[in-house]
Scaffold this motif. Sequence first.
Motif, mmCIF file in Angstrom:
data_model
loop_
_atom_site.group_PDB
_atom_site.id
_atom_site.type_symbol
_atom_site.label_atom_id
_atom_site.label_comp_id
_atom_site.label_asym_id
_atom_site.label_seq_id
_atom_site.Cartn_x
_atom_site.Cartn_y
_atom_site.Cartn_z
ATOM 1 N N SER A 70 -2.587 0.144 1.891
ATOM 2 C CA SER A 70 -3.306 1.413 1.407
ATOM 3 C C SER A 70 -3.835 1.990 2.766
ATOM 4 N N PHE A 71 -4.210 1.084 3.576
ATOM 5 C CA PHE A 71 -4.796 1.614 4.989
ATOM 6 C C PHE A 71 -3.759 2.365 5.728
ATOM 7 N N TYR A 72 -2.333 1.974 5.728
ATOM 8 C CA TYR A 72 -1.467 2.471 6.806
ATOM 9 C C TYR A 72 -0.436 3.321 6.023
ATOM 10 N N ARG A 73 -0.232 3.086 4.683
ATOM 11 C CA ARG A 73 0.808 3.817 4.056
ATOM 12 C C ARG A 73 2.108 3.853 4.606
ATOM 13 N N PRO A 74 2.703 2.556 4.731
ATOM 14 C CA PRO A 74 3.990 2.380 5.425
ATOM 15 C C PRO A 74 5.343 2.766 4.522
ATOM 16 N N THR A 75 6.204 3.014 5.218
ATOM 17 C CA THR A 75 7.517 3.367 4.457
ATOM 18 C C THR A 75 8.586 1.983 4.802
ATOM 19 N N ALA A 76 8.254 1.175 5.643
ATOM 20 C CA ALA A 76 9.190 0.039 5.599
ATOM 21 C C ALA A 76 8.290 -1.362 5.966
ATOM 22 N N LEU A 77 8.499 -2.520 5.579
ATOM 23 C CA LEU A 77 7.830 -3.547 5.584
ATOM 24 C C LEU A 77 8.678 -4.652 5.788
ATOM 25 N N SER A 78 8.353 -5.719 6.660
ATOM 26 C CA SER A 78 9.146 -6.940 6.780
ATOM 27 C C SER A 78 8.068 -7.905 6.201
ATOM 28 N N ALA A 79 8.508 -8.982 5.474
ATOM 29 C CA ALA A 79 7.802 -9.898 4.693
ATOM 30 C C ALA A 79 8.506 -11.106 4.413
ATOM 31 N N VAL A 80 7.622 -12.308 4.425
ATOM 32 C CA VAL A 80 8.260 -13.704 3.859
ATOM 33 C C VAL A 80 8.281 -13.493 2.393
ATOM 34 N N PRO A 81 8.990 -14.252 1.382
ATOM 35 C CA PRO A 81 8.931 -14.005 0.292
ATOM 36 C C PRO A 81 7.714 -14.312 -0.614
ATOM 37 N N MET A 82 6.866 -15.369 0.105
ATOM 38 C CA MET A 82 5.531 -15.402 -0.747
ATOM 39 C C MET A 82 4.563 -14.238 -0.390
ATOM 40 N N LEU A 83 4.700 -13.760 0.935
ATOM 41 C CA LEU A 83 3.799 -12.551 0.892
ATOM 42 C C LEU A 83 4.268 -11.279 -0.018
ATOM 43 N N LEU A 84 5.502 -11.192 0.021
ATOM 44 C CA LEU A 84 6.202 -10.149 -0.995
ATOM 45 C C LEU A 84 5.729 -10.428 -2.428
ATOM 46 N N GLY A 85 5.479 -11.654 -2.741
ATOM 47 C CA GLY A 85 5.181 -12.055 -4.146
ATOM 48 C C GLY A 85 3.854 -11.694 -4.457
ATOM 49 N N PHE A 86 2.992 -11.940 -3.362
ATOM 50 C CA PHE A 86 1.328 -11.746 -3.372
ATOM 51 C C PHE A 86 1.387 -10.309 -3.751
ATOM 52 N N LEU A 87 1.798 -9.470 -2.843
ATOM 53 C CA LEU A 87 1.816 -8.190 -2.921
ATOM 54 C C LEU A 87 2.219 -7.501 -4.405
ATOM 55 N N LEU A 88 3.186 -7.948 -4.694
ATOM 56 C CA LEU A 88 3.760 -7.279 -5.995
ATOM 57 C C LEU A 88 3.017 -7.885 -7.274
ATOM 58 N N GLN A 89 2.380 -9.200 -7.161
ATOM 59 C CA GLN A 89 1.465 -9.808 -8.162
ATOM 60 C C GLN A 89 0.060 -8.940 -8.380
ATOM 61 N N HIS A 90 -0.335 -8.619 -7.031
ATOM 62 C CA HIS A 90 -1.577 -7.884 -7.235
ATOM 63 C C HIS A 90 -1.370 -6.164 -7.055
ATOM 64 N N ASP A 91 -0.029 -5.768 -7.207
ATOM 65 C CA ASP A 91 0.100 -4.374 -7.384
ATOM 66 C C ASP A 91 -0.266 -3.660 -6.155
ATOM 67 N N LEU A 92 0.071 -4.098 -4.864
ATOM 68 C CA LEU A 92 -0.504 -3.635 -3.544
ATOM 69 C C LEU A 92 0.306 -2.777 -2.853
ATOM 70 N N LEU A 93 1.533 -2.641 -3.211
ATOM 71 C CA LEU A 93 2.720 -1.963 -2.765
ATOM 72 C C LEU A 93 2.284 -0.376 -2.933
ATOM 73 N N ASN A 94 2.251 0.355 -1.720
ATOM 74 C CA ASN A 94 1.911 1.851 -1.784
ATOM 75 C C ASN A 94 3.368 2.684 -2.151
#
Length: 624
Positions: free
Chosen positions: A346-370
């Motif tokens: 939410s701070f940077y509002r990126p259009t692309a992201l590199s992530a390990v699966p665990m981080l992606l799962g965390f972001l999805l679980q907490h509805d953090l993807l902008n």
Amino acid sequence: MSQILCVQYTTIAAENEPQQSGFGPAGSGRPFLASRRAAFNAILIMMVGLEGGGVPLKPANIDISSEQETEHFDMEGNITMHHSHTFHDQTKYIGFEGLLSAFAQKAPSRTALLYEQHGKKSSLTRQEFVQAVHSRVRELLDRQNSAVRGVMVARESSAESVSETGCRTAAGNSAADSHKVPTCLGVLCDGSLSCVLTIFASALAGFQTVLLDENAAEELLVDQIRQTDIDCLWGSDEELLEELQPCLTAGIPDGCPPLSASGRRILFFTSGTTSSSKAVVLTDESLMAAAYNGSCKLPLSEEDTLLCMLPLNHVFGFVCGLLWGMQCGCTVALGRGARYYTQDLSFYRPTALSAVPMLLGFLLQHDLLNEELKLVLAGAGDCPKALLSAASQKGISVSFGYGLTETSSGVAISVPPAYRREDGAAPFFDPYALEVCPENTVTLADDGEILVTGDSCMMKGYYKHPEATAAVLRDGVLYTGDLGRWDEDGRLHIIGRKKEILVLPDGTKIFLPEYEARIAAALPGADFAVILRDGKPALLLFDPDLPSPAKKTPATDTPGLPSQTEKSPAAEAARATIQSKLKAVMAGLPRGQQLGAILFTDRPLPRTATGKVKRWELQQSPES
């Protein structure tokens, strides 16, 4: 004998901003440099041995003119000119110097990096980034020359004044006797702008550069310092640096590493957390070649913003979180560490992201993807289909990347339809169907092992481990230990791991022989194996007295794995006994590496003729 050099770096500010010291005043927001121990100074510590020679190195000659034309080196080293409207024009930049040359000459006023300073977003243009790196190169070389002369700056409180100067030595030795050039800089990566500048500058200044995890256990850091001949340290945690200072070495035995056509040496540790972790010798050229791979398959535009959330000491984080975006010419936003995972998107509002699966799962679980996010490059671990489905429902394409530290990261990448260059691309997208990157060649051995060739991205070897290097790199061919297959379209599918390593969803690797040896000591005579189950290590134990309800796996004639939820009285009693025996073993492991389940099978585990467990057959069970 040795001496210590301590330097506080200052923030490199944009031209229209006042220059700030490394940390803001009280109440000014988050310090510019992150620290796990709330340090007050960003410090460079150099330990310089009293023996040895060496010649101070000159900084790279980087042109910071504002020409709009793009002058760069092509793959043969020839200079060519381009006027394309996008930064990425399928040109492979030769090392860091080639990238900085392009930054300085093509649209130098465009934003290169975003970072946080005092709670607000700040930025560096491409030209400002080049200038900042060049300034840091000169500073490193000045400190190197000062160390040779026995002159040290103990601390600098600001850019204008020096609070304490003069010589300070370890064990009471005269600094005047010191004449050895520092050779190997260890960077305790914190992901900050200053960290990025130091990595670039260290390589360009001619240091052998070793990227370390500032959050690793101190015992592991001490071992890695000694393994790689680190005689200087950079970091933002003064307390940690003071604790590590006595462990610094006398430097590289043969002096400064040569600057050859193969590039400047940058060392990454494989992500194992045991003594089996080795330092992989890469170069700035191999890392930029890997970034070129990514930009060819997944080209970002100048309008994109790539968020770098992963540790820079991990090759996937460094290449796919930082260099990929720089190669494409987009803006790279520097994440602020794990404490800010819930806020950075939410701070940077990126259009692309590199992530390990665990981080992606965390972001999805907490509805953090902008909502601006359109692409996620996932790698460094198995990516479950549930994550891909959840991201797809938000309109986000997930590309899966396969690579190794030994290949400077990416070997093959799946390419969503929107990123395909050819016309008439099929609408169906299989994220597990990978296209081999242009700088690599992949073949499959008779047993399905993935073999990789490609000089530009390949490691030079494991540092000071020629036998280990020869075991996996033979005549330019890397034997990955991974298993794959080709589909009818010529795309690569990863089907398992042949070698004795378990990869967790966060990218952590468990060296199974050591892990299982601990268990075997507590369960003498047991027939067992450790496998991956629901993203965690699980103990699979053969016990003929506890019949497994699972059916055979037709493809391998291997017993399927029983469900963790089956709780017969006999099974529960057996689990309790085993847990009691393994309590001390598990207590000695990080929480994320402790067993997540104890499973039973009524059939002996499949083994080779030499008695080794066929782990790839166990993992192919549908229930696993």
